[in-house]
Design a protein around this motif. Structure first.
Motif, mmCIF file in Angstrom:
data_model
loop_
_atom_site.group_PDB
_atom_site.id
_atom_site.type_symbol
_atom_site.label_atom_id
_atom_site.label_comp_id
_atom_site.label_asym_id
_atom_site.label_seq_id
_atom_site.Cartn_x
_atom_site.Cartn_y
_atom_site.Cartn_z
ATOM 1 N N GLY A 1 0.816 -1.207 0.000
ATOM 2 C CA GLY A 1 0.000 0.000 0.000
ATOM 3 C C GLY A 1 0.851 1.257 0.000
ATOM 4 O O GLY A 1 0.587 2.212 -0.751
ATOM 5 N N ALA A 2 1.886 1.282 0.839
ATOM 6 C CA ALA A 2 2.762 2.458 0.906
ATOM 7 C C ALA A 2 3.513 2.648 -0.412
ATOM 8 O O ALA A 2 3.671 3.782 -0.889
ATOM 9 C CB ALA A 2 3.747 2.294 2.063
ATOM 10 N N GLY B 1 2.506 1.684 -3.386
ATOM 11 C CA GLY B 1 1.549 2.171 -4.367
ATOM 12 C C GLY B 1 1.275 3.651 -4.204
ATOM 13 O O GLY B 1 1.235 4.407 -5.182
ATOM 14 N N LEU B 2 1.109 4.101 -2.969
ATOM 15 C CA LEU B 2 0.873 5.527 -2.725
ATOM 16 C C LEU B 2 2.086 6.372 -3.097
ATOM 17 O O LEU B 2 1.955 7.494 -3.600
ATOM 18 C CB LEU B 2 0.519 5.746 -1.252
ATOM 19 C CG LEU B 2 -0.867 5.247 -0.814
ATOM 20 C CD1 LEU B 2 -1.011 5.342 0.706
ATOM 21 C CD2 LEU B 2 -1.970 6.064 -1.492
ATOM 22 N N LEU B 3 3.281 5.816 -2.860
ATOM 23 C CA LEU B 3 4.503 6.541 -3.195
ATOM 24 C C LEU B 3 4.627 6.730 -4.710
ATOM 25 O O LEU B 3 4.931 7.836 -5.187
ATOM 26 C CB LEU B 3 5.709 5.785 -2.654
ATOM 27 C CG LEU B 3 7.079 6.444 -2.815
ATOM 28 C CD1 LEU B 3 7.094 7.812 -2.145
ATOM 29 C CD2 LEU B 3 8.170 5.564 -2.222
ATOM 30 N N LEU C 1 2.165 6.665 -6.800
ATOM 31 C CA LEU C 1 1.083 7.571 -7.164
ATOM 32 C C LEU C 1 1.514 9.027 -6.962
ATOM 33 O O LEU C 1 1.274 9.884 -7.819
ATOM 34 C CB LEU C 1 -0.160 7.269 -6.324
ATOM 35 C CG LEU C 1 -1.366 8.199 -6.516
ATOM 36 C CD1 LEU C 1 -1.873 8.137 -7.953
ATOM 37 C CD2 LEU C 1 -2.480 7.842 -5.540
ATOM 38 N N GLY C 2 2.153 9.317 -5.828
ATOM 39 C CA GLY C 2 2.634 10.671 -5.587
ATOM 40 C C GLY C 2 3.679 11.091 -6.607
ATOM 41 O O GLY C 2 3.675 12.238 -7.082
ATOM 42 N N PRO D 1 -9.941 4.300 -8.362
ATOM 43 C CA PRO D 1 -8.798 4.355 -7.428
ATOM 44 C C PRO D 1 -7.757 3.304 -7.800
ATOM 45 O O PRO D 1 -8.060 2.130 -7.905
ATOM 46 C CB PRO D 1 -9.443 4.050 -6.066
ATOM 47 C CG PRO D 1 -10.885 4.405 -6.241
ATOM 48 C CD PRO D 1 -11.220 4.084 -7.663
ATOM 49 N N LEU E 1 -4.126 1.532 -6.957
ATOM 50 C CA LEU E 1 -2.950 1.283 -6.116
ATOM 51 C C LEU E 1 -2.158 0.108 -6.678
ATOM 52 O O LEU E 1 -0.952 0.196 -6.861
ATOM 53 C CB LEU E 1 -3.347 1.028 -4.665
ATOM 54 C CG LEU E 1 -3.439 2.253 -3.752
ATOM 55 C CD1 LEU E 1 -3.663 1.840 -2.307
ATOM 56 C CD2 LEU E 1 -2.189 3.126 -3.853
ATOM 57 N N MET F 1 -0.309 1.101 -9.584
ATOM 58 C CA MET F 1 0.931 1.823 -9.308
ATOM 59 C C MET F 1 2.103 0.851 -9.158
ATOM 60 O O MET F 1 3.224 1.136 -9.597
ATOM 61 C CB MET F 1 0.783 2.661 -8.039
ATOM 62 C CG MET F 1 -0.311 3.724 -8.094
ATOM 63 S SD MET F 1 -0.074 4.955 -9.389
ATOM 64 C CE MET F 1 -1.254 4.399 -10.627
#
Length: 240
Positions: free
Chosen positions: A107-108, A110-112, A114-115, A212, A214, A217
């Motif tokens: 999850g982290a 994927g968010l990274l 994405l950012g 959405p 993730l 990503m």
């Protein structure tokens, strides 16, 4: 009482067989409705098979795909272990720590990504460098944890054979080029478009790309490091 005890394994295996038959029927009904293997598709597959061959080059490419996918999983695992040390209980069991740290790490990660994509830094050199940095950050917690791994007790020979066949088939499919409609329409199409553009942007022509994202990503990172087959191998890891 003796007859009931001796008859119990028969009913267990009978229920298990019915359950497997129901799964095959349910999946078969889905593919019959979706018609992924109509006459035109079968003809196209037949024509493409003529150019397929098993070679040392193909084996080497598959090996690189697997190594890259494992590399990404280990990056996420190391990142997740750092988060688990901060968020989880100090006396967490091995299975508990593995499950939640992998979830947190993926999850982290994927968010990274994405950012990074929203910031417009979605380039292959940047993602290569980012992956190396994250791997180095995760090593101090990942290596000690990997040394604690103990292989579980092997199940019965019949269950072992079943698992080897099922997992082997799934792994073989994961190594093949993606052909499913969802993958080619947006799960992999979106990451490919974003990599080409070097950023993540709103897409109005294909509304599914605005869901959405993730896992996609993680797919972007795999495609940047190696190929779109990495996405299938990473997806294969979720089997476990």
């Amino acid at each position: 009482m003796g007859q009931d005890e001796s008859a119990r394994p028969f009913w267990i295996w009978g229920a298990f067989g019915l359950f497997i038959a129901w799964i095959f029927f349910s999946l078969g009904a889905y593919y019959v409705a979706q018609k992924p293997l109509d006459a035109a598709t079968l003809n196209a597959i037949g024509r493409s098979l003529a150019g397929w061959s098993f070679s040392a080059g193909a084996l080497w490419r598959s090996l690189l795909d697997v190594v890259t996918a494992v590399y990404i999983i280990l990056i996420a695992w190391g990142l997740g272990l750092w988060l688990w040390r901060w968020m989880g209980p100090a006396d967490g069991r091995f299975a508990e720590t593995t499950l939640f740290s992998l979830g947190l790490g993926l999850g982290a990660l994927g968010l990274l990504v994405l950012g990074v994509g929203l910031a417009g830094w979605l380039t292959r050199p940047f993602l290569f460098g980012l992956s190396i940095l994250l791997a180095l950050v995760g090593l101090p917690v990942l290596l000690p944890f990997l040394r604690t791994i103990r292989l579980p007790k092997r199940p019965s020979p019949l269950i072992t054979l079943y698992l080897v066949v099922v997992v082997g088939l799934a792994f073989t499919v994961a190594l093949l080029p993606p052909t499913s409609w969802d993958s080619l329409s947006y799960h992999l199409r979106g990451p490919w478009l974003y990599l080409q553009a070097g950023r993540i942007y709103p897409e109005f022509d294909l509304f599914s790309l605005n869901y959405p994202f993730l896992m996609e990503m993680i797919f972007i990172l795999g495609m940047a490091l190696r190929s779109d087959i990495i996405a299938q191998i990473i997806h294969f890891f979720f089997l476990f």
